[in-house]
Design a protein around this motif. Structure first.
Motif, PDB file in Angstrom:
ATOM      1  N   THR A 124     -46.408  70.930  -1.140  1.00  0.00           N
ATOM      2  CA  THR A 124     -47.050  71.033  -2.298  1.00  0.00           C
ATOM      3  C   THR A 124     -45.879  71.228  -3.386  1.00  0.00           C
ATOM      4  N   PRO A 125     -46.185  70.608  -4.631  1.00  0.00           N
ATOM      5  CA  PRO A 125     -45.138  70.580  -5.606  1.00  0.00           C
ATOM      6  C   PRO A 125     -44.632  72.013  -6.162  1.00  0.00           C
ATOM      7  N   PHE A 126     -43.395  72.236  -6.194  1.00  0.00           N
ATOM      8  CA  PHE A 126     -42.902  73.384  -6.643  1.00  0.00           C
ATOM      9  C   PHE A 126     -43.567  73.390  -8.227  1.00  0.00           C
ATOM     10  N   THR A 151     -41.530  75.446  -1.599  1.00  0.00           N
ATOM     11  CA  THR A 151     -40.119  75.876  -1.244  1.00  0.00           C
ATOM     12  C   THR A 151     -39.998  76.842   0.172  1.00  0.00           C
ATOM     13  N   LEU A 152     -39.018  76.825   0.725  1.00  0.00           N
ATOM     14  CA  LEU A 152     -38.764  77.404   2.153  1.00  0.00           C
ATOM     15  C   LEU A 152     -37.929  78.679   1.998  1.00  0.00           C
ATOM     16  N   MET A 153     -38.571  79.815   2.492  1.00  0.00           N
ATOM     17  CA  MET A 153     -37.893  81.069   2.459  1.00  0.00           C
ATOM     18  C   MET A 153     -36.698  80.893   3.283  1.00  0.00           C
ATOM     19  N   LEU A 154     -35.537  81.241   2.934  1.00  0.00           N
ATOM     20  CA  LEU A 154     -34.109  81.087   3.736  1.00  0.00           C
ATOM     21  C   LEU A 154     -33.836  82.436   4.289  1.00  0.00           C
ATOM     22  N   THR A 155     -33.774  83.475   3.420  1.00  0.00           N
ATOM     23  CA  THR A 155     -33.302  84.881   3.834  1.00  0.00           C
ATOM     24  C   THR A 155     -33.864  86.069   2.985  1.00  0.00           C
ATOM     25  N   ASP A 156     -34.194  87.199   3.686  1.00  0.00           N
ATOM     26  CA  ASP A 156     -34.650  88.312   3.376  1.00  0.00           C
ATOM     27  C   ASP A 156     -33.314  88.978   2.562  1.00  0.00           C
ATOM     28  N   GLN A 157     -33.394  89.325   1.077  1.00  0.00           N
ATOM     29  CA  GLN A 157     -32.343  89.968   0.469  1.00  0.00           C
ATOM     30  C   GLN A 157     -32.714  91.504   0.516  1.00  0.00           C
ATOM     31  N   GLY A 158     -33.802  91.940   1.049  1.00  0.00           N
ATOM     32  CA  GLY A 158     -34.289  93.359   1.101  1.00  0.00           C
ATOM     33  C   GLY A 158     -35.048  93.781  -0.024  1.00  0.00           C
ATOM     34  N   ASN A 174     -39.011  70.189  -3.500  1.00  0.00           N
ATOM     35  CA  ASN A 174     -39.511  68.907  -4.155  1.00  0.00           C
ATOM     36  C   ASN A 174     -39.095  69.162  -5.520  1.00  0.00           C
ATOM     37  N   GLY A 175     -39.561  67.809  -6.295  1.00  0.00           N
ATOM     38  CA  GLY A 175     -39.377  68.274  -7.837  1.00  0.00           C
ATOM     39  C   GLY A 175     -37.994  68.178  -8.429  1.00  0.00           C
ATOM     40  N   PRO A 176     -37.946  68.230  -9.621  1.00  0.00           N
ATOM     41  CA  PRO A 176     -36.527  68.300 -10.092  1.00  0.00           C
ATOM     42  C   PRO A 176     -35.544  69.074  -9.756  1.00  0.00           C
ATOM     43  N   HIS A 177     -35.857  70.412  -9.193  1.00  0.00           N
ATOM     44  CA  HIS A 177     -34.958  71.407  -8.602  1.00  0.00           C
ATOM     45  C   HIS A 177     -35.044  71.255  -7.385  1.00  0.00           C
ATOM     46  N   THR A 178     -35.229  70.231  -6.486  1.00  0.00           N
ATOM     47  CA  THR A 178     -34.964  69.965  -5.111  1.00  0.00           C
ATOM     48  C   THR A 178     -33.617  70.263  -4.748  1.00  0.00           C
ATOM     49  N   GLY A 179     -33.478  71.128  -3.656  1.00  0.00           N
ATOM     50  CA  GLY A 179     -32.095  71.338  -3.120  1.00  0.00           C
ATOM     51  C   GLY A 179     -31.461  72.706  -3.686  1.00  0.00           C
ATOM     52  N   GLU A 180     -31.914  73.053  -4.953  1.00  0.00           N
ATOM     53  CA  GLU A 180     -31.488  74.489  -5.285  1.00  0.00           C
ATOM     54  C   GLU A 180     -32.058  75.588  -4.587  1.00  0.00           C
ATOM     55  N   LEU A 181     -31.245  76.638  -4.594  1.00  0.00           N
ATOM     56  CA  LEU A 181     -31.923  77.982  -4.023  1.00  0.00           C
ATOM     57  C   LEU A 181     -32.075  78.799  -5.244  1.00  0.00           C
ATOM     58  N   TRP A 182     -33.342  79.332  -5.125  1.00  0.00           N
ATOM     59  CA  TRP A 182     -34.135  80.470  -6.265  1.00  0.00           C
ATOM     60  C   TRP A 182     -34.184  81.713  -5.443  1.00  0.00           C
ATOM     61  N   GLN A 183     -33.841  82.807  -6.162  1.00  0.00           N
ATOM     62  CA  GLN A 183     -34.304  84.115  -5.676  1.00  0.00           C
ATOM     63  C   GLN A 183     -35.461  84.532  -6.312  1.00  0.00           C
ATOM     64  N   PHE A 227     -38.116  85.078 -10.770  1.00  0.00           N
ATOM     65  CA  PHE A 227     -37.881  83.837  -9.762  1.00  0.00           C
ATOM     66  C   PHE A 227     -36.895  82.948 -10.484  1.00  0.00           C
ATOM     67  N   VAL A 228     -35.633  83.126 -10.017  1.00  0.00           N
ATOM     68  CA  VAL A 228     -34.775  82.325 -10.739  1.00  0.00           C
ATOM     69  C   VAL A 228     -33.568  81.719 -10.054  1.00  0.00           C
ATOM     70  N   PRO A 229     -32.884  80.511 -10.360  1.00  0.00           N
ATOM     71  CA  PRO A 229     -31.899  80.029  -9.433  1.00  0.00           C
ATOM     72  C   PRO A 229     -30.724  80.889  -9.237  1.00  0.00           C
ATOM     73  N   VAL A 230     -29.986  80.860  -7.879  1.00  0.00           N
ATOM     74  CA  VAL A 230     -28.982  81.335  -7.770  1.00  0.00           C
ATOM     75  C   VAL A 230     -27.834  80.475  -6.993  1.00  0.00           C
ATOM     76  N   SER A 231     -28.251  79.224  -6.956  1.00  0.00           N
ATOM     77  CA  SER A 231     -27.170  78.245  -6.429  1.00  0.00           C
ATOM     78  C   SER A 231     -27.577  76.996  -6.523  1.00  0.00           C
ATOM     79  N   PRO A 232     -26.571  75.995  -6.990  1.00  0.00           N
ATOM     80  CA  PRO A 232     -27.264  74.558  -7.035  1.00  0.00           C
ATOM     81  C   PRO A 232     -27.616  73.927  -5.892  1.00  0.00           C
ATOM     82  N   GLY A 233     -27.013  74.390  -4.672  1.00  0.00           N
ATOM     83  CA  GLY A 233     -27.088  73.912  -3.404  1.00  0.00           C
ATOM     84  C   GLY A 233     -26.934  74.700  -2.258  1.00  0.00           C
ATOM     85  N   PHE A 234     -27.519  74.540  -1.147  1.00  0.00           N
ATOM     86  CA  PHE A 234     -27.050  75.231   0.291  1.00  0.00           C
ATOM     87  C   PHE A 234     -25.720  75.298   0.498  1.00  0.00           C
ATOM     88  N   HIS A 235     -24.749  74.416   0.301  1.00  0.00           N
ATOM     89  CA  HIS A 235     -23.465  74.255   0.648  1.00  0.00           C
ATOM     90  C   HIS A 235     -22.678  75.355  -0.015  1.00  0.00           C
TER      91      HIS A 235
END
Length: 183
Positions: A108-110, A131-138, A148-157, A165-173
């Protein structure tokens, strides 16, 4: 082209583990600096086909070349294709993991086109498709990978009570490497 070197990642994980034998760093008592083996290509491809997605290359290569969690930021990386061995009904993170794998959810589109700072005034279920949940921050906060979409690959918290719900990193690496190198 390889992005990750499994031996290098494991060596870099051993460094903070050696400095933290009592597992006092946030989340260490959960992930214990352990990294499972990488996933076979066939398993990753099946996951992508089942969910109608293509995982962003930096994350896809991590689970294929380095490992499938849990050592990582927060309480550790969630596994891609199977629930955590210790999954139970008491951790909300396991419910998030299962919800992400509902049919159509990841493809489904972000829905966001811009960050949503501050307390969230809608249900998180309306914000997290694609979006795919990667980690629990507590405390109900999660880091999610946009698929998917224009923010594909970004990590959002997603921190619905305080941070929005905001970006925290431009990419996983960058995100994972920052964790590897932080004190």
């Amino acid at each position: 082209m390889r992005i990750w070197d499994e031996d290098d990642v494991r060596a870099r994980i051993r460094e903070p583990a050696a400095r933290d034998p009592e597992l006092e760093r946030f989340g260490a008592d959960t992930h214990r600096y352990a990294l499972t083996r990488p996933l076979p290509e066939r398993e990753i491809r099946t996951f992508e086909e089942t969910h109608g997605i293509h995982l962003p290359p930096e994350y896809r290569s991590f689970v294929a070349e380095a490992g499938n969690g849990p050592a990582g930021p927060g309480h550790g990386l969630m596994p891609l294709t199977a629930p955590r061995p210790e999954a139970d009904a008491e951790w909300a993170v396991d419910d998030e993991w299962r919800e992400d794998r509902l049919p159509g959810r990841l493809s489904t589109p972000f829905p966001l086109t811009a960050p949503l700072p501050g307390p969230v005034r809608t249900t998180t279920e309306r914000l997290t498709p694609g979006t795919l949940m990667l980690t629990d921050q507590g405390c109900g906060a999660y880091v999610r990978l946009v698929l998917n979409g224009p923010h594909t690959g970004e990590l959002w918290q997603l921190d619905p009570d305080w941070g929005g719900f905001v970006p925290v990193s431009p990419g996983f690496h960058d995100w994972y490497t920052d964790w590897l190198t932080s004190p």
